[in-house]
Design a protein around this motif. Structure first.
Motif, mmCIF file in Angstrom:
data_model
loop_
_atom_site.group_PDB
_atom_site.id
_atom_site.type_symbol
_atom_site.label_atom_id
_atom_site.label_comp_id
_atom_site.label_asym_id
_atom_site.label_seq_id
_atom_site.Cartn_x
_atom_site.Cartn_y
_atom_site.Cartn_z
ATOM 1 N N ASP A 100 7.151 65.883 45.653
ATOM 2 C CA ASP A 100 7.049 66.763 44.486
ATOM 3 C C ASP A 100 5.818 66.453 43.640
ATOM 4 N N GLY A 101 5.076 65.429 44.038
ATOM 5 C CA GLY A 101 3.839 65.114 43.328
ATOM 6 C C GLY A 101 4.047 64.342 42.030
ATOM 7 N N LEU A 102 5.215 63.746 41.883
ATOM 8 C CA LEU A 102 5.515 63.048 40.636
ATOM 9 C C LEU A 102 5.172 61.565 40.722
ATOM 10 N N TYR A 159 1.180 64.203 36.495
ATOM 11 C CA TYR A 159 2.258 65.197 36.512
ATOM 12 C C TYR A 159 3.606 64.522 36.263
ATOM 13 N N TRP A 216 9.302 72.151 30.107
ATOM 14 C CA TRP A 216 8.566 71.555 31.224
ATOM 15 C C TRP A 216 8.828 72.355 32.499
ATOM 16 N N ASN A 271 6.058 74.516 34.603
ATOM 17 C CA ASN A 271 5.695 74.064 35.948
ATOM 18 C C ASN A 271 6.484 74.761 37.048
ATOM 19 N N ARG A 278 4.712 75.488 40.355
ATOM 20 C CA ARG A 278 4.479 74.277 41.130
ATOM 21 C C ARG A 278 5.768 73.768 41.763
ATOM 22 N N THR A 304 6.233 73.201 45.736
ATOM 23 C CA THR A 304 6.363 71.903 46.379
ATOM 24 C C THR A 304 7.795 71.559 46.748
ATOM 25 N N HIS A 305 8.738 72.136 46.029
ATOM 26 C CA HIS A 305 10.133 71.762 46.256
ATOM 27 C C HIS A 305 10.714 72.579 47.402
ATOM 28 N N PRO A 306 11.162 71.936 48.451
ATOM 29 C CA PRO A 306 11.704 72.558 49.659
ATOM 30 C C PRO A 306 12.510 73.785 49.336
#
Lengths: 112, 112
Positions: free
Chosen positions: A63-65, A85, B99, B103, B106, B110-112
DNA sequence: CTCCGTACTGACCTTCTGGTGGGTACCTGA
DNA sequence: TCAGGTACCCACCAGAAGGTCAGTACGGAG
């Protein structure tokens, strides 16, 4: 976590990302205690199993966190840290964390 | 939600309370649109099933976050509203909701 | 030459969440 | 008489989430 798309509000989306059993704790630890090695993280979250911690870290990474930095040494060394992020998420989670902190007694009492 | 006691931080506790699939949405709706009847709530959260909505409402009520007011009429009428305690939670959830809102693209990517 | 510590991986199993499809009681209006 | 609307309850089931236990590669210490 159970996906719920399309999201009806931002809250759904956020909970989807941070709703894993250990994710919030990991985020918290990484923000609070700087970059941590896998083993350090594990020791700081006592009841988590290795498999679970890895799984949650992988998802946070996807998730890029969270950033994963592997040093090619023996014995292996891998460091985890928050991305920018991830830091924004941690910031957004603060008030919730404080709420939980302030009401912990009540939560423990009323919550089965 | 999976219990995780003793809580290592307030975040754990908060997520424990608000982690149900629909709880955040319900809290959001009740704060945003004032007291709502069961059927109104149901119509505003389209994909929820009756059983799930009831279950989540019962839990929120048991946790003291939601107030249930039954009018003894026929046909039955029941109104749900936030308690003061529930309002403090909603407030603490705001930043997280924003938040997620900011986001969302995004997250969906990114989240399946 | 075996054991220790690191950071994993995979097979398997249990628990829990959420969903389906039925049923209840009551009065109203057609 | 019978469908319709309200706010539920209950039994059952599928799948996801989480947990247990074993095993891997590598080099250093003893």
């Amino acid at each position: 976590m159970a996906r719920n798309r399309p999201y009806t509000c931002g809250l759904d989306a956020a909970i989807d990302v941070v709703g894993g059993k250990w994710k919030a704790t990991v985020l918290w630890m990484l923000e609070d205690q700087g970059p941590l090695r896998f083993g350090e993280l594990r020791r700081r979250v006592p009841s988590v199993t290795e498999k679970m911690l890895i799984q949650q870290l992988r998802e946070l990474e996807a998730d890029g966190l969270v950033h994963r930095e592997a040093y090619h040494q023996v014995p292996p060394k891998v460091e985890y840290s928050l991305t920018d992020y991830g830091r924004t998420l941690e910031l957004a989670l603060r008030p919730l964390g404080e709420w939980g902190h302030q009401n912990m007694a009540r939560i423990e009492a009323t919550h089965p």
